[in-house]
Design a protein around this motif. Structure first.
Motif, short mmCIF file in Angstrom:
data_model
loop_
_atom_site.label_atom_id
_atom_site.label_comp_id
_atom_site.label_asym_id
_atom_site.label_seq_id
_atom_site.Cartn_x
_atom_site.Cartn_y
_atom_site.Cartn_z
N ASN A 191 29.18 2.52 4.93
CA ASN A 191 28.08 3.27 5.54
C ASN A 191 27.20 3.93 4.47
N ASN A 192 27.09 3.27 3.32
CA ASN A 192 26.30 3.80 2.21
C ASN A 192 24.89 3.21 2.24
N LEU A 193 23.91 4.09 2.28
CA LEU A 193 22.51 3.67 2.32
C LEU A 193 21.82 4.13 1.04
N GLN A 194 21.16 3.18 0.36
CA GLN A 194 20.47 3.49 -0.89
C GLN A 194 19.01 3.05 -0.82
N PHE A 195 18.15 3.83 -1.46
CA PHE A 195 16.73 3.47 -1.59
C PHE A 195 16.42 3.33 -3.07
N THR A 196 15.88 2.18 -3.45
CA THR A 196 15.53 1.93 -4.85
C THR A 196 14.03 1.69 -4.96
N GLU A 197 13.35 2.56 -5.70
CA GLU A 197 11.90 2.42 -5.83
C GLU A 197 11.56 1.20 -6.65
N LEU A 198 10.62 0.39 -6.16
CA LEU A 198 10.20 -0.78 -6.90
C LEU A 198 9.36 -0.36 -8.10
N PRO A 199 9.60 -0.96 -9.27
CA PRO A 199 8.87 -0.56 -10.48
C PRO A 199 7.40 -0.98 -10.41
N LYS A 200 6.58 -0.22 -11.10
CA LYS A 200 5.15 -0.54 -11.19
C LYS A 200 4.86 -1.12 -12.56
N ARG A 201 4.07 -2.17 -12.60
CA ARG A 201 3.78 -2.85 -13.85
C ARG A 201 2.41 -2.43 -14.39
N PRO A 202 2.24 -2.37 -15.72
CA PRO A 202 0.94 -1.98 -16.30
C PRO A 202 -0.21 -2.83 -15.80
N ARG A 203 0.05 -4.13 -15.58
CA ARG A 203 -1.05 -4.99 -15.13
C ARG A 203 -1.48 -4.65 -13.70
N ASP A 204 -0.57 -4.07 -12.91
CA ASP A 204 -0.95 -3.63 -11.57
C ASP A 204 -1.97 -2.50 -11.63
N ALA A 205 -1.72 -1.55 -12.55
CA ALA A 205 -2.65 -0.43 -12.70
C ALA A 205 -4.01 -0.90 -13.21
N LYS A 206 -3.98 -1.82 -14.16
CA LYS A 206 -5.24 -2.35 -14.72
C LYS A 206 -6.05 -3.06 -13.64
N LYS A 207 -5.37 -3.85 -12.83
CA LYS A 207 -6.04 -4.57 -11.74
C LYS A 207 -6.60 -3.59 -10.72
N LEU A 208 -5.82 -2.55 -10.38
CA LEU A 208 -6.27 -1.57 -9.40
C LEU A 208 -7.50 -0.82 -9.90
N LEU A 209 -7.52 -0.44 -11.17
CA LEU A 209 -8.67 0.29 -11.72
C LEU A 209 -9.94 -0.56 -11.63
N SER A 210 -9.80 -1.85 -11.90
CA SER A 210 -10.95 -2.75 -11.82
C SER A 210 -11.46 -2.84 -10.38
N GLU A 211 -10.53 -2.96 -9.44
CA GLU A 211 -10.90 -3.04 -8.02
C GLU A 211 -11.50 -1.73 -7.53
N LEU A 212 -10.96 -0.61 -8.01
CA LEU A 212 -11.48 0.69 -7.61
C LEU A 212 -12.92 0.86 -8.04
N TRP A 213 -13.22 0.47 -9.27
CA TRP A 213 -14.58 0.60 -9.79
C TRP A 213 -15.57 -0.17 -8.91
N GLN A 214 -15.19 -1.38 -8.53
CA GLN A 214 -16.07 -2.18 -7.69
C GLN A 214 -16.23 -1.55 -6.31
N ARG A 215 -15.11 -1.01 -5.79
CA ARG A 215 -15.15 -0.44 -4.43
C ARG A 215 -15.93 0.86 -4.40
N ILE A 216 -15.81 1.68 -5.45
CA ILE A 216 -16.53 2.95 -5.51
C ILE A 216 -18.04 2.73 -5.40
N LYS A 217 -18.51 1.63 -5.96
CA LYS A 217 -19.96 1.35 -5.96
C LYS A 217 -20.49 1.04 -4.56
N GLY A 218 -19.57 0.86 -3.61
CA GLY A 218 -19.99 0.73 -2.22
C GLY A 218 -20.04 -0.70 -1.72
N THR A 219 -20.07 -0.81 -0.38
CA THR A 219 -20.16 -2.13 0.27
C THR A 219 -21.46 -2.23 1.05
#
Length: 333
Positions: free
Chosen positions: A305-333
């Protein structure tokens, strides 16, 4: 907020309290005090994921902590510093300790400012890293450092930095309210009925805002930039809470649900279940992405009856990709 911001804020507060008496040493001790509440992350090394999440921004980010440990640290420093005023040092540490969680209360995670009450204040008006808050404070703090201890300019520079950063923090409340009304109008225009709505700024800015909307069977996620010219669209994520029906009453699952304030979905990949905390959004702005910032693998042993939660790791390339997408999205649709 991030460590740099809390160091700079603590230094500026220390200067405001004792700069005229002890000069740059006030900044030094204020900077130290600004980092101390975040030492609660040590719990990550000694406890399970759920307990560490509960401890983070708890007691060390409370008024009680400031009241108890402000005088204690003030007494310790007054014992060996040339400036012997217990009251002066106690006030420095008290205010540096207290302003830390007050600032954190404006982020998405929030703080248990009123500990021991089980209430986490989260105004969700500013991201944990926001250059528009930190940079003016840092610039004027540096200018302050190079002024004489009793100089009038020294006090003006430091107060100016604190005023600008505080004014910006107040402005984020207005920006949040404006974004909130835009989401409300979009939901009404699309005849979407919902139970509740939650808004927050996207990383590093307060131009682009995100919203989580709860419906009966799913959560809708949407975004709005102040530069948008097109209507707001929403993407639905099924709650899938039936997938954890056998775990719903487990003590750890109940604690995770409480931590997420109910803003969560369950997803399944390769016969494995994942707990997705929706409050912090996605690592990708691509439509239909299920890569959440805080995603936990659910592991259950029915024998123990043991329940564990393990956080999935974040990779540097994920952050780089997100920043690029954020910049485009901030400029509006």
């Amino acid at each position: 907020m991030d460590s740099l911001t809390q160091i700079v804020l603590g230094a500026a507060v220390g200067e405001a309290v004792l700069g005229k008496k002890v000069g740059n040493r006030a900044m030094f001790y204020g900077a130290i005090a600004g980092t101390i509440p975040d030492l609660d992350i040590i719990a990550n090394f000694y406890t399970d994921t759920v307990t560490a999440l509960e401890i983070h921004r708890g007691f060390t980010h409370s008024v009680v902590f400031s009241v108890i440990f402000g005088p204690l640290f003030g007494w310790l420093v007054s014992r060996y510093e040339r400036y012997k005023s217990f009251k002066g040092w106690a006030l420095l540490f008290f205010w540096a300790f207290l302003t830390h969680p007050i600032l954190d209360a404006h982020t998405t995670w929030g703080t248990q400012l009123l500990w021991p009450l089980d209430l986490r204040l989260a105004f969700k008006t500013i991201f944990v890293i926001d250059p528009l808050y930190t940079l003016p404070l840092l610039v004027f703090l540096i200018l302050t450092m190079f002024q004489e201890r009793t100089s009038k300019k020294r006090r003006i520079y430091n107060r100016t930095g604190l005023f600008i950063s505080t004014a910006y923090l107040a402005l984020t409340l207005v920006l949040k309210w404006t974004a909130y009304t835009k989401f409300e109008s979009a939901l009404a225009a699309q005849n979407i009925s919902y139970n509740k709505i939650d808004t927050r700024p996207s990383p590093l800015n307060t131009i682009l805002w995100s919203a989580n909307i709860e419906t009966e069977t799913s959560f809708l996620l949407g975004s709005y930039s102040f530069f948008d010219t097109q209507p707001i669209s929403f993407v639905a994520y099924p709650k899938n809470q039936h997938l954890i029906k056998h775990l719903k009453d487990h003590e750890k699952m109940q604690r995770m649900i409480h931590i997420s304030k109910g803003w969560y979905t369950i997803s399944e990949r390769n016969n494995q279940l994942y707990f997705n905390d929706l409050r912090f959004g996605l690592l990708s702005l691509e439509p239909g992405s299920d890569s959440f910032v805080f995603q936990f693998l659910i592991e259950y042993d029915s024998q123990t009856n043991n329940l564990q939660f393990t956080e999935l790791p974040k990779r540097p390339r994920d952050a780089k990709k997100l920043l690029s997408e954020l910049w485009q999205r901030i400029k509006g649709t």
